[in-house]
Scaffold this motif. Structure first.
Motif, PDB file in Angstrom:
ATOM      1  N   LEU A   1       0.848  -1.186   0.000  1.00  0.00           N
ATOM      2  CA  LEU A   1       0.000   0.000   0.000  1.00  0.00           C
ATOM      3  C   LEU A   1       0.883   1.234   0.000  1.00  0.00           C
ATOM      4  O   LEU A   1       1.902   1.288   0.693  1.00  0.00           O
ATOM      5  N   ASP A   2       0.482   2.243  -0.764  1.00  0.00           N
ATOM      6  CA  ASP A   2       1.247   3.491  -0.851  1.00  0.00           C
ATOM      7  C   ASP A   2       0.264   4.649  -0.831  1.00  0.00           C
ATOM      8  O   ASP A   2      -0.597   4.746  -1.701  1.00  0.00           O
ATOM      9  N   ASP A   3       0.379   5.513   0.176  1.00  0.00           N
ATOM     10  CA  ASP A   3      -0.540   6.657   0.228  1.00  0.00           C
ATOM     11  C   ASP A   3      -0.051   7.816  -0.617  1.00  0.00           C
ATOM     12  O   ASP A   3      -0.696   8.872  -0.666  1.00  0.00           O
ATOM     13  N   GLU A   4       1.085   7.648  -1.294  1.00  0.00           N
ATOM     14  CA  GLU A   4       1.656   8.636  -2.218  1.00  0.00           C
ATOM     15  C   GLU A   4       1.997   9.949  -1.527  1.00  0.00           C
ATOM     16  O   GLU A   4       2.119  10.986  -2.168  1.00  0.00           O
ATOM     17  N   LYS A   5       2.145   9.875  -0.199  1.00  0.00           N
ATOM     18  CA  LYS A   5       2.544  11.056   0.571  1.00  0.00           C
ATOM     19  C   LYS A   5       3.663  10.714   1.552  1.00  0.00           C
ATOM     20  O   LYS A   5       3.922  11.475   2.474  1.00  0.00           O
ATOM     21  N   GLY A   6       4.305   9.556   1.366  1.00  0.00           N
ATOM     22  CA  GLY A   6       5.424   9.214   2.223  1.00  0.00           C
ATOM     23  C   GLY A   6       5.239   7.979   3.064  1.00  0.00           C
ATOM     24  O   GLY A   6       6.172   7.553   3.744  1.00  0.00           O
ATOM     25  N   MET A   7       4.046   7.373   3.039  1.00  0.00           N
ATOM     26  CA  MET A   7       3.818   6.155   3.818  1.00  0.00           C
ATOM     27  C   MET A   7       3.614   4.964   2.884  1.00  0.00           C
ATOM     28  O   MET A   7       2.799   5.008   1.965  1.00  0.00           O
ATOM     29  N   LYS A   8       4.383   3.903   3.148  1.00  0.00           N
ATOM     30  CA  LYS A   8       4.245   2.657   2.403  1.00  0.00           C
ATOM     31  C   LYS A   8       4.100   1.519   3.407  1.00  0.00           C
ATOM     32  O   LYS A   8       4.870   1.423   4.356  1.00  0.00           O
ATOM     33  N   ILE A   9       3.117   0.659   3.175  1.00  0.00           N
ATOM     34  CA  ILE A   9       2.824  -0.444   4.086  1.00  0.00           C
ATOM     35  C   ILE A   9       2.925  -1.746   3.313  1.00  0.00           C
ATOM     36  O   ILE A   9       2.284  -1.907   2.269  1.00  0.00           O
ATOM     37  N   THR A  10       3.722  -2.669   3.806  1.00  0.00           N
ATOM     38  CA  THR A  10       3.846  -3.995   3.208  1.00  0.00           C
ATOM     39  C   THR A  10       3.101  -4.989   4.088  1.00  0.00           C
ATOM     40  O   THR A  10       3.316  -5.029   5.310  1.00  0.00           O
ATOM     41  N   LEU A  11       2.226  -5.788   3.461  1.00  0.00           N
ATOM     42  CA  LEU A  11       1.405  -6.732   4.211  1.00  0.00           C
ATOM     43  C   LEU A  11       1.560  -8.129   3.638  1.00  0.00           C
ATOM     44  O   LEU A  11       1.876  -8.301   2.446  1.00  0.00           O
ATOM     45  N   GLU A  12       1.315  -9.124   4.474  1.00  0.00           N
ATOM     46  CA  GLU A  12       1.305 -10.505   4.020  1.00  0.00           C
ATOM     47  C   GLU A  12      -0.072 -11.100   4.277  1.00  0.00           C
ATOM     48  O   GLU A  12      -0.769 -10.725   5.219  1.00  0.00           O
ATOM     49  N   LYS A  13      -0.438 -12.071   3.416  1.00  0.00           N
ATOM     50  CA  LYS A  13      -1.773 -12.672   3.518  1.00  0.00           C
ATOM     51  C   LYS A  13      -1.819 -13.645   4.685  1.00  0.00           C
ATOM     52  O   LYS A  13      -0.851 -14.374   4.953  1.00  0.00           O
ATOM     53  N   VAL A  14      -2.940 -13.643   5.406  1.00  0.00           N
ATOM     54  CA  VAL A  14      -3.140 -14.550   6.534  1.00  0.00           C
ATOM     55  C   VAL A  14      -4.526 -15.178   6.411  1.00  0.00           C
ATOM     56  O   VAL A  14      -5.441 -14.601   5.813  1.00  0.00           O
ATOM     57  N   ASP A  15      -4.667 -16.369   6.955  1.00  0.00           N
ATOM     58  CA  ASP A  15      -5.981 -17.012   6.990  1.00  0.00           C
ATOM     59  C   ASP A  15      -6.858 -16.416   8.079  1.00  0.00           C
ATOM     60  O   ASP A  15      -8.080 -16.301   7.928  1.00  0.00           O
ATOM     61  N   LYS A  16      -6.213 -16.023   9.183  1.00  0.00           N
ATOM     62  CA  LYS A  16      -6.930 -15.485  10.327  1.00  0.00           C
ATOM     63  C   LYS A  16      -6.101 -14.356  10.934  1.00  0.00           C
ATOM     64  O   LYS A  16      -4.881 -14.474  11.060  1.00  0.00           O
ATOM     65  N   PHE A  17      -6.767 -13.264  11.302  1.00  0.00           N
ATOM     66  CA  PHE A  17      -6.057 -12.147  11.897  1.00  0.00           C
ATOM     67  C   PHE A  17      -5.494 -12.527  13.270  1.00  0.00           C
ATOM     68  O   PHE A  17      -6.136 -13.243  14.050  1.00  0.00           O
ATOM     69  N   THR A  18      -4.291 -12.041  13.541  1.00  0.00           N
ATOM     70  CA  THR A  18      -3.692 -12.222  14.856  1.00  0.00           C
ATOM     71  C   THR A  18      -4.477 -11.413  15.883  1.00  0.00           C
ATOM     72  O   THR A  18      -4.796 -10.240  15.651  1.00  0.00           O
ATOM     73  N   GLU A  19      -4.839 -12.033  16.986  1.00  0.00           N
ATOM     74  CA  GLU A  19      -5.590 -11.331  18.019  1.00  0.00           C
ATOM     75  C   GLU A  19      -4.642 -10.480  18.865  1.00  0.00           C
ATOM     76  O   GLU A  19      -3.535 -10.907  19.202  1.00  0.00           O
ATOM     77  N   TYR A  20      -5.104  -9.278  19.179  1.00  0.00           N
ATOM     78  CA  TYR A  20      -4.324  -8.384  20.036  1.00  0.00           C
ATOM     79  C   TYR A  20      -5.291  -7.606  20.915  1.00  0.00           C
ATOM     80  O   TYR A  20      -6.272  -7.031  20.421  1.00  0.00           O
ATOM     81  N   ASP A  21      -5.040  -7.596  22.191  1.00  0.00           N
ATOM     82  CA  ASP A  21      -5.929  -6.949  23.154  1.00  0.00           C
ATOM     83  C   ASP A  21      -5.512  -5.491  23.336  1.00  0.00           C
ATOM     84  O   ASP A  21      -4.604  -5.192  24.096  1.00  0.00           O
ATOM     85  N   PHE A  22      -6.178  -4.585  22.592  1.00  0.00           N
ATOM     86  CA  PHE A  22      -5.848  -3.169  22.708  1.00  0.00           C
ATOM     87  C   PHE A  22      -6.291  -2.593  24.047  1.00  0.00           C
ATOM     88  O   PHE A  22      -5.789  -1.550  24.463  1.00  0.00           O
ATOM     89  N   SER A  23      -7.223  -3.264  24.719  1.00  0.00           N
ATOM     90  CA  SER A  23      -7.649  -2.762  26.030  1.00  0.00           C
ATOM     91  C   SER A  23      -6.541  -2.902  27.058  1.00  0.00           C
ATOM     92  O   SER A  23      -6.525  -2.197  28.066  1.00  0.00           O
ATOM     93  N   ALA A  24      -5.610  -3.821  26.806  1.00  0.00           N
ATOM     94  CA  ALA A  24      -4.478  -4.000  27.719  1.00  0.00           C
ATOM     95  C   ALA A  24      -3.270  -3.196  27.282  1.00  0.00           C
ATOM     96  O   ALA A  24      -2.232  -3.218  27.937  1.00  0.00           O
ATOM     97  N   ALA A  25      -3.427  -2.466  26.154  1.00  0.00           N
ATOM     98  CA  ALA A  25      -2.327  -1.662  25.631  1.00  0.00           C
ATOM     99  C   ALA A  25      -2.225  -0.367  26.420  1.00  0.00           C
ATOM    100  O   ALA A  25      -3.080  -0.046  27.254  1.00  0.00           O
ATOM    101  N   PRO A  26      -1.183   0.427  26.187  1.00  0.00           N
ATOM    102  CA  PRO A  26      -1.048   1.708  26.879  1.00  0.00           C
ATOM    103  C   PRO A  26      -2.292   2.566  26.710  1.00  0.00           C
ATOM    104  O   PRO A  26      -2.998   2.467  25.699  1.00  0.00           O
ATOM    105  N   GLU A  27      -2.578   3.386  27.709  1.00  0.00           N
ATOM    106  CA  GLU A  27      -3.794   4.199  27.689  1.00  0.00           C
ATOM    107  C   GLU A  27      -3.815   5.158  26.517  1.00  0.00           C
ATOM    108  O   GLU A  27      -4.852   5.432  25.943  1.00  0.00           O
TER     109      GLU A  27
END
Length: 306
Positions: free
Chosen positions: A261-287
């Motif tokens: 992905l390229d937003d054409e303003k300086g950010m480029k994101i490289t992603l890989e395909k997954v069958d299932k998203f990795t779970e991450y608990d944002f409620s336990a992340a920093p406030e």
């Protein structure tokens, strides 16, 4: 909508276009030089008026933002992309805005009502998130924010047909196979103006920071630090899609088994395909979880002088 215009103004995030005032005071000097202040009466009660003078198609041709007047372009976009408004006789209206890098249109729906303020009919446009006040002066429509005053005015003229902004496209896009783009993707690397993040983005695992799912119905959903937003996509080239929402957009291109992905303003994101998203608990992340706009459109660091 407010974000859209604010982003263009600052080249980072939009802050808004319009303003609205309900109470005014007139000050005039008497013959002896003294000043007397007279408060005008304002009626905000709906009146029996069909708003016929407001009905039809209106297209922006000029903008006044923070005291600066724009007559040809606004933040690099043609003035007609700022607002294309159609007011209908069923008390609804639609506004088309195309202030993203590829000029893709976003349509916003409103209900409208008419009130009389200081002798002038005012068209009030309302949606769950946006409010605008419109008046007609000398045949042109003046549009302002209806919930606060930042001094900005969008000028629109009546038209029979909206301006179509043509973008060149490759032939045969309707026959190209884009099935490889479909599915779930997680970030493995984020390049922000040359700064590479391949393990964490701030306090968050890189694969939790950006998660994307692309659907066959020309829609997509991307989660940025736990906040999910809906996007539209369409073919841009035979090997490339364009995904957008509101004021932001990304080109999407396959590079082997990776999606770039390229937003054409300086950010480029490289992603890989997954069958299932990795779970991450944002409620336990920093406030202090950063807003997604801070990531997509980081503000410039203030400069200091010794």
């Amino acid at each position: 909508m407010k974000k859209i215009i604010c982003f263009c103004l600052s080249a980072v995030l939009l802050a808004g276009i319009f303003c609205g005032c309900s109470d005014k005071k007139n000050t005039k000097s008497s013959s002896d030089g003294s000043s007397s202040e007279t408060e005008t009466t304002t009626s905000n009660e709906p009146i029996d008026n069909e708003g016929k003078q407001f009905l039809g198609k209106w297209e922006s041709y000029k903008a006044l933002v923070m005291g600066e007047e724009y007559e040809t372009e606004y933040a690099g976009y043609p003035l007609s992309a700022v607002a294309k408004l159609e007011v209908k006789d069923d008390k609804t209206a639609t506004m088309i805005v195309a202030l993203n890098p590829h000029g893709k249109e976003n349509t916003f729906d409103f209900a409208w009502s008419i009130t009389n303020i200081d002798g002038d009919d005012v068209l009030h446009l309302a949606s769950p998130t946006d409010f605008y006040d419109c008046t007609i002066k000398q045949g042109q429509m003046l549009m302002r924010y209806g919930d606060y005053d930042d001094g900005t005015i969008i000028y629109l003229m009546k038209t029979n047909k909206f301006t179509v902004i043509e973008r060149p496209t490759e032939e045969g896009l309707d026959k190209a196979d884009y099935s490889g783009f479909m599915g779930r993707w997680e970030a493995v690397e984020v390049n922000m103006d040359g700064e590479i993040h391949d393990e964490t983005l701030g306090e968050y695992p890189i694969n939790a920071a950006f998660k994307l799912e692309v659907f066959e119905d020309n829609n997509a959903a991307m989660s940025i630090i736990g906040e999910t937003s809906s996007y539209e996509w369409e073919p841009d080239k035979k090997d490339q899609l364009y995904m957008w929402r509101d004021y932001e957009g990304f080109t999407m291109k396959l590079n082997g088994d990776k999606l770039c992905l390229d937003d054409e303003k300086g950010m480029k994101i490289t992603l890989e395909k997954v069958d299932k998203f990795t779970e991450y608990d944002f409620s336990a992340a920093p406030e202090e979880i950063p807003d997604e706009d801070i990531i997509l459109n980081p503000e410039e660091e203030p400069t200091t002088t010794e």
